[in-house]
Write an enzyme that holds these catalytic residues in place. Structure first.
Site, short mmCIF file in Angstrom:
data_model
loop_
_atom_site.label_atom_id
_atom_site.label_comp_id
_atom_site.label_asym_id
_atom_site.label_seq_id
_atom_site.Cartn_x
_atom_site.Cartn_y
_atom_site.Cartn_z
N TYR A 1 0.82 -1.22 0.00
CA TYR A 1 0.00 0.00 0.00
C TYR A 1 0.86 1.28 0.00
O TYR A 1 0.84 2.07 -0.95
CB TYR A 1 -0.95 -0.06 1.20
CG TYR A 1 -1.65 1.22 1.54
CD1 TYR A 1 -2.23 2.00 0.55
CD2 TYR A 1 -1.74 1.65 2.86
CE1 TYR A 1 -2.88 3.19 0.86
CE2 TYR A 1 -2.39 2.82 3.18
CZ TYR A 1 -2.96 3.59 2.18
OH TYR A 1 -3.60 4.75 2.50
N ASP B 1 10.12 -7.11 -3.54
CA ASP B 1 8.89 -7.48 -2.83
C ASP B 1 8.63 -8.97 -3.05
O ASP B 1 8.78 -9.46 -4.17
CB ASP B 1 7.71 -6.64 -3.36
CG ASP B 1 6.54 -6.62 -2.40
OD1 ASP B 1 5.99 -7.71 -2.12
OD2 ASP B 1 6.17 -5.53 -1.93
N THR C 1 1.97 -9.81 0.84
CA THR C 1 0.74 -9.02 1.07
C THR C 1 0.59 -7.94 0.00
O THR C 1 -0.38 -7.18 0.04
CB THR C 1 0.74 -8.35 2.47
OG1 THR C 1 1.88 -7.50 2.58
CG2 THR C 1 0.76 -9.37 3.59
N ALA D 1 7.25 -5.13 5.57
CA ALA D 1 7.17 -5.69 6.93
C ALA D 1 5.88 -6.47 7.04
O ALA D 1 4.99 -6.34 6.21
CB ALA D 1 7.18 -4.58 7.98
N THR E 1 6.70 2.98 13.14
CA THR E 1 5.28 3.10 13.50
C THR E 1 5.07 3.74 14.87
O THR E 1 5.91 3.60 15.77
CB THR E 1 4.65 1.69 13.50
OG1 THR E 1 3.36 1.75 14.11
CG2 THR E 1 5.47 0.68 14.28
N TYR F 1 4.40 -6.58 17.24
CA TYR F 1 4.66 -5.80 16.02
C TYR F 1 5.49 -4.55 16.36
O TYR F 1 6.55 -4.31 15.78
CB TYR F 1 3.33 -5.42 15.37
CG TYR F 1 3.41 -4.31 14.37
CD1 TYR F 1 4.21 -4.41 13.23
CD2 TYR F 1 2.69 -3.12 14.55
CE1 TYR F 1 4.28 -3.37 12.31
CE2 TYR F 1 2.75 -2.09 13.63
CZ TYR F 1 3.56 -2.21 12.51
OH TYR F 1 3.63 -1.18 11.61
N1 LIG Z 1 -0.52 1.22 6.96
C1 LIG Z 1 -0.29 1.92 8.06
O1 LIG Z 1 -1.18 2.63 8.56
C2 LIG Z 1 1.07 1.89 8.73
C3 LIG Z 1 1.25 2.59 9.93
C4 LIG Z 1 2.50 2.58 10.54
C5 LIG Z 1 3.55 1.89 9.93
N2 LIG Z 1 3.35 1.21 8.78
C6 LIG Z 1 4.50 0.49 8.18
O2 LIG Z 1 4.57 0.88 6.82
C7 LIG Z 1 5.07 -0.20 6.02
C8 LIG Z 1 4.13 -0.45 4.86
O3 LIG Z 1 2.83 -0.75 5.34
P1 LIG Z 1 1.66 -1.12 4.34
O4 LIG Z 1 0.39 -0.80 5.02
O5 LIG Z 1 1.95 -0.54 3.01
O6 LIG Z 1 1.81 -2.71 4.30
P2 LIG Z 1 1.58 -3.71 3.09
O7 LIG Z 1 1.38 -5.06 3.70
O8 LIG Z 1 0.54 -3.20 2.16
O9 LIG Z 1 2.97 -3.68 2.32
C9 LIG Z 1 4.09 -4.41 2.76
C10 LIG Z 1 4.79 -4.97 1.53
O10 LIG Z 1 5.96 -5.69 1.94
C11 LIG Z 1 6.03 -6.91 1.23
N3 LIG Z 1 6.81 -7.85 2.04
C12 LIG Z 1 6.48 -8.36 3.25
N4 LIG Z 1 7.47 -9.18 3.69
C13 LIG Z 1 8.44 -9.17 2.72
C14 LIG Z 1 9.72 -9.79 2.58
N5 LIG Z 1 10.22 -10.60 3.53
N6 LIG Z 1 10.46 -9.53 1.49
C15 LIG Z 1 9.98 -8.69 0.52
N7 LIG Z 1 8.79 -8.09 0.58
C16 LIG Z 1 8.02 -8.31 1.68
C17 LIG Z 1 4.58 -7.31 1.02
O11 LIG Z 1 4.39 -8.23 -0.03
C18 LIG Z 1 3.92 -5.96 0.74
O12 LIG Z 1 3.97 -5.65 -0.64
C19 LIG Z 1 5.22 -1.39 6.97
O13 LIG Z 1 6.57 -1.46 7.35
C20 LIG Z 1 4.34 -1.02 8.16
O14 LIG Z 1 4.83 -1.60 9.33
C21 LIG Z 1 2.14 1.18 8.16
#
Ligand SMILES: NC(=O)c1ccc[n+]([C@@H]2O[C@H](COP(=O)([O-])OP(=O)(O)OC[C@H]3O[C@@H](n4cnc5c(N)ncnc54)[C@H](O)[C@@H]3O)[C@@H](O)[C@H]2O)c1
Length: 336
Positions: free
Chosen positions: A11, A31, A35, A75, A117, A141
């Site tokens: 995302y 990636d 997810t 992550a 986060t 987490y």
């Molecule tokens: N969405 C939120 O509100 C939010 C808030 C605080 C922090 N974050 C952090 O922001 C980041 C992105 O969040 P998001 O909501 O876009 O998550 P998301 O799950 O949509 O995206 C994470 C991406 O990482 C990839 N991935 C996971 N494990 C992997 C690996 N071992 N090797 C390669 N790729 C891998 C997944 O396939 C996915 O495309 C994360 O680190 C999350 O902890 C998100």
């Protein structure tokens, strides 16, 4: 810059990749699609399907693509899952994170921006939260992110890694092309919009918190504002930039909250969504979820001062409206 984005099919990563390309940078996405979605990788970026945990493969990729700097967005990030399966979070986020840092060390790439986060703060003692407030995560987490933050800090001390650690509050909204599609969907705004689409009842977890209407208050930050912050942070990791350390020797991360500094309650989000979708969204009240603080609101004053970052799309109409527009333009979501 030649930038590697881990999690660039997810995302937040997908919207950042789009912004980096628009600013003229060369972007490689690493990636594993666990997810994320292949279709969420913007045209013009190079997608490498694989894990960031494999140091050797990462080092080869960094060398082959002559990468200058890494945005580590990938992550596992489900709070509830992290409580019942903490091993996954320590293996993936912490073990994997060290794998990435080792790959960078092998390849001599020492510039990193980390997606961290607000969950690192745990139950805050005051609001808005400052970066100097205690970091005491209350779920696995948040703890796993704190560990990665610590590893990056020590790689700065020992190996001169230059870093910016960004603690996001609640990411929301969409660009025209890329939006939020998670399964399960645990985030409030997409969950409300799904309830609106499917004419189902929406659950709010607890209405007896010490807030004006009794529901939890959160700080929502537009995903395009996050993308802009990422770019400013990557620039700050340049070897000649004093913000992330001297030209040689130990370096300290710049740690910044990213939020709007405004809190909106769950009920306010539902009411705003009702205006945008044009009809009522029925709500039922469920029990509180363990570990949900009443209020999580950021002070992003440091990000303004250190990075020159100011959120531009803070109003709820933009945040929820863009998410709704993306859903309407992508009724079946991503193809894969
Ligand atoms: N969405 C939120 O509100 C939010 C808030 C605080 C922090 N974050 C952090 O922001 C980041 C992105 O969040 P998001 O909501 O876009 O998550 P998301 O799950 O949509 O995206 C994470 C991406 O990482 C990839 N991935 C996971 N494990 C992997 C690996 N071992 N090797 C390669 N790729 C891998 C997944 O396939 C996915 O495309 C994360 O680190 C999350 O902890 C998100």
């Amino acid at each position: 810059m030649r930038i590697l984005v881990t999690g660039g099919a997810g995302y937040i990563g997908s919207v950042s990749v789009e912004a980096f390309l628009a600013a003229g940078h060369d972007v490689t996405v690493l990636d594993d699609l666990s997810t994320g979605h292949r279709a969420a990788v913007a045209e013009g970026a190079t997608l490498e399907v694989g894990t960031y945990a494999d140091s050797r493969a990462v080092a080869q990729l960094l060398e082959r693509r002559q990468i200058d700097a890494v945005l580590h967005c990938a992550a596992k990030s489900l709070v509830g899952e992290s409580m019942v399966d903490p091993a996954k979070y320590f293996r993936e986020n912490v073990g994997g994170g060290i794998g990435l840092l080792e790959g960078m060390r092998l390849a001599g790439v020492k510039r990193i921006v980390l997606s961290s986060t607000a969950a690192t703060y745990g139950m805050p003692e005051r609001t808005p939260i400052l970066e100097t407030d205690p970091v005491r995560p209350i779920n696995a987490y948040g703890e796993s992110k704190r560990c990665v933050e610590a590893a990056i800090t020590w790689y700065g001390h020992g190996y001169g890694f230059r870093s910016v650690i960004l603690r996001y509050f609640n990411a929301a909204g969409a660009s025209r092309l890329f939006g939020e599609q998670h399964a399960p969907e645990t985030h409030l705004i997409p969950a409300v919009l799904i309830a609106a689409e499917e004419s189902r009842e929406m659950t709010i977890y607890g209405d007896d918190y010490p807030t004006a209407d009794g529901t939890c208050v959160r700080d929502y930050i537009h995903v395009e504002d996050l993308a802009a912050a990422h770019l400013l942070a990557l620039v700050a990791t340049d070897a000649g930039d004093p913000r992330t350390g001297p030209t040689s020797g130990p370096c300290q991360p710049v740690i910044c909250n990213l939020g709007n500094g405004n809190g909106f309650s769950n009920r306010e989000i539902v009411a705003a969504a009702e205006t945008i979708v044009g009809h009522a969204i029925p709500v039922k009240i469920g029990p509180r979820r363990a570990g949900d603080p009443a209020v999580l609101v950021a002070s992003a004053e440091r990000a303004g001062r250190e990075l020159g970052w100011h959120p531009r799309q803070g109003n709820l109409e933009n945040v929820i409206g863009s998410a709704w527009e993306w859903r309407r333009n992508h009724p079946s979501g991503y193809a894969d």
